[in-house]
Design an enzyme around this catalytic site. Structure first.
Site, PDB file in Angstrom:
ATOM      1  N   ARG A  12       3.385   3.307  12.426  1.00 24.23           N
ATOM      2  CA  ARG A  12       2.421   2.670  12.501  1.00 24.23           C
ATOM      3  C   ARG A  12       2.916   1.059  12.434  1.00 24.23           C
ATOM      4  O   ARG A  12       3.975   0.835  12.179  1.00 24.23           O
ATOM      5  CB  ARG A  12       1.472   2.618  11.042  1.00 24.23           C
ATOM      6  CG  ARG A  12       0.672   4.055  11.008  1.00 24.23           C
ATOM      7  CD  ARG A  12      -0.372   4.007   9.913  1.00 24.23           C
ATOM      8  NE  ARG A  12       0.357   3.948   8.585  1.00 24.23           N
ATOM      9  CZ  ARG A  12      -0.340   2.956   7.746  1.00 24.23           C
ATOM     10  NH1 ARG A  12      -1.499   2.492   8.010  1.00 24.23           N
ATOM     11  NH2 ARG A  12       0.268   2.981   6.568  1.00 24.23           N
ATOM     12  N   THR A  86       3.391  -3.750   0.486  1.00 25.43           N
ATOM     13  CA  THR A  86       3.073  -5.294  -0.168  1.00 25.43           C
ATOM     14  C   THR A  86       2.123  -4.839  -1.608  1.00 25.43           C
ATOM     15  O   THR A  86       1.525  -3.684  -1.404  1.00 25.43           O
ATOM     16  CB  THR A  86       2.164  -6.169   0.311  1.00 25.43           C
ATOM     17  OG1 THR A  86       1.055  -5.376   0.895  1.00 25.43           O
ATOM     18  CG2 THR A  86       2.804  -6.682   1.578  1.00 25.43           C
ATOM     19  N   TYR A 147       7.670  -8.711  -3.369  1.00 20.50           N
ATOM     20  CA  TYR A 147       8.181  -8.532  -1.669  1.00 20.50           C
ATOM     21  C   TYR A 147       9.222  -9.503  -1.224  1.00 20.50           C
ATOM     22  O   TYR A 147      10.126  -9.295  -0.836  1.00 20.50           O
ATOM     23  CB  TYR A 147       6.727  -8.707  -1.146  1.00 20.50           C
ATOM     24  CG  TYR A 147       6.812  -8.444   0.328  1.00 20.50           C
ATOM     25  CD1 TYR A 147       6.654  -7.445   0.838  1.00 20.50           C
ATOM     26  CD2 TYR A 147       7.070  -9.626   1.394  1.00 20.50           C
ATOM     27  CE1 TYR A 147       6.581  -6.830   2.167  1.00 20.50           C
ATOM     28  CE2 TYR A 147       7.050  -9.462   2.661  1.00 20.50           C
ATOM     29  CZ  TYR A 147       6.771  -7.986   3.226  1.00 20.50           C
ATOM     30  OH  TYR A 147       6.763  -7.870   4.436  1.00 20.50           O
TER      31      TYR A 147
END
Ligand code: CAA
Length: 240
Positions: A12, A86, A147
């Site tokens: 993806r 995330t 992140y």
């Protein structure tokens, strides 16, 4: 020359574009995914690229999955550590769980994806390690302490691996995409996304294929002397 490539999170988003681009270069490609069986099946049906399900945050699962790919597809010469998540929150609201989920997947996941293939690369005297970092590892980002820490960590990983692998014909490089038109960026609240696009001199989000192009360049046979570097692809949003 045909090589075997492993792309984590390769069914993806940016990963799918990378898997397709490496296949188009003539490589045998295996793509991993974490949970979305439907998307993976559709991706395989569309591209003919085999998909494998495992959690990159788990070392044993990764090592077993990599052994299976090597038995079915071939010894892995190119590994693209792309899988990432995330869990955005302002720091005062960020939970230890959000911190650990992102560290485990995005940072430990790189270790888990590269460590099992490293001995084979050393033996065969060829390897390409390509880690998908982020503009937010370079500049930091509101609500992304977790992140940004992982994406900055990626840069330390490739600079260290580059020094260890250079004599063995292995290169390790990072790509720092800016904001790319993927589900991850589309999940950002619309108002925030519009303001982000306003900060990109190109005036648009990047396309996944623009990142895949960086990967095929770094993966190629004649990129041997490019080692430990970072390619930024961000529409002029940020310069290091
Ligand atoms: N800079 C400064 N202030 C910001 C801000 C920013 N970038 N984003 C939000 N804020 C402010 C808001 O204006 C708001 O301020 P007020 O309280 O004064 O109104 C405050 O921060 C938000 O507080 P909330 O308590 O409402 O925040 P929340 O708990 O609802 O969280 C959020 C909202 C998660 C921060 C949401 O705004 C968000 O997702 N922001 C986007 C973060 C981002 O850019 N993530 C990147 C994702 S894409 C990616 O990661 C791919 C890549 O590699 C590039």
């Amino acid at each position: 020359m045909t090589r075997t490539a492993l792309v984590t999170g390769g069914s993806r988003g940016i990963g799918a574009a990378i898997s397709k681009a490496l296949k188009a270069e003539g490589h045998n490609v295996a793509a991993t995914y974490a949970g979305n069986d439907e998307a993976a099946a559709a991706f395989t049906a569309e591209t003919g690229i085999k998909t494998y399900k495992w959690n990159v945050a788990d070392y044993d699962e990764s090592a077993a999955g990599i052994a299976q790919v090597e038995a079915e597809v071939g010894p892995i010469d190119i590994v693209v550590a792309n899988a990432g998540i995330t869990r955005d929150a302002p720091f005062h609201k960020m939970t230890p769980e959000q911190w650990h989920q992102v560290i485990d997947t995005n940072l430990t996941g790189v270790f888990n994806s590269v460590h099992p293939v490293w001995p084979g690369m050393r033996e065969r005297k060829f390897g390409r390690v390509i880690v998908i970092s982020s503009i937010n590892g370079q500049k930091g980002q509101f609500a992304q302490v977790n992140y940004a820490a992982t994406k900055a960590g990626d840069l330390g990983i490739v600079k260290s691996l580059a020094q260890e692998g250079a004599r063995a014909g292995i290169t390790a490089n990072a790509i720092c995409p800016g904001y790319i038109a993927t589900e991850m960026v589309m999940a950002v609240p619309e108002k925030v996304r519009e303001s982000i696009i306003g900060q990109i001199p190109a005036g648009r989000l990047g396309e996944p294929e623009e990142i895949a192009r960086c990967v095929t360049f770094l993966a190629s046979e004649d990129s041997q002397f490019i080692n430990g570097s970072t390619i930024s692809a961000n529409g002029a949003q940020f310069f290091v």
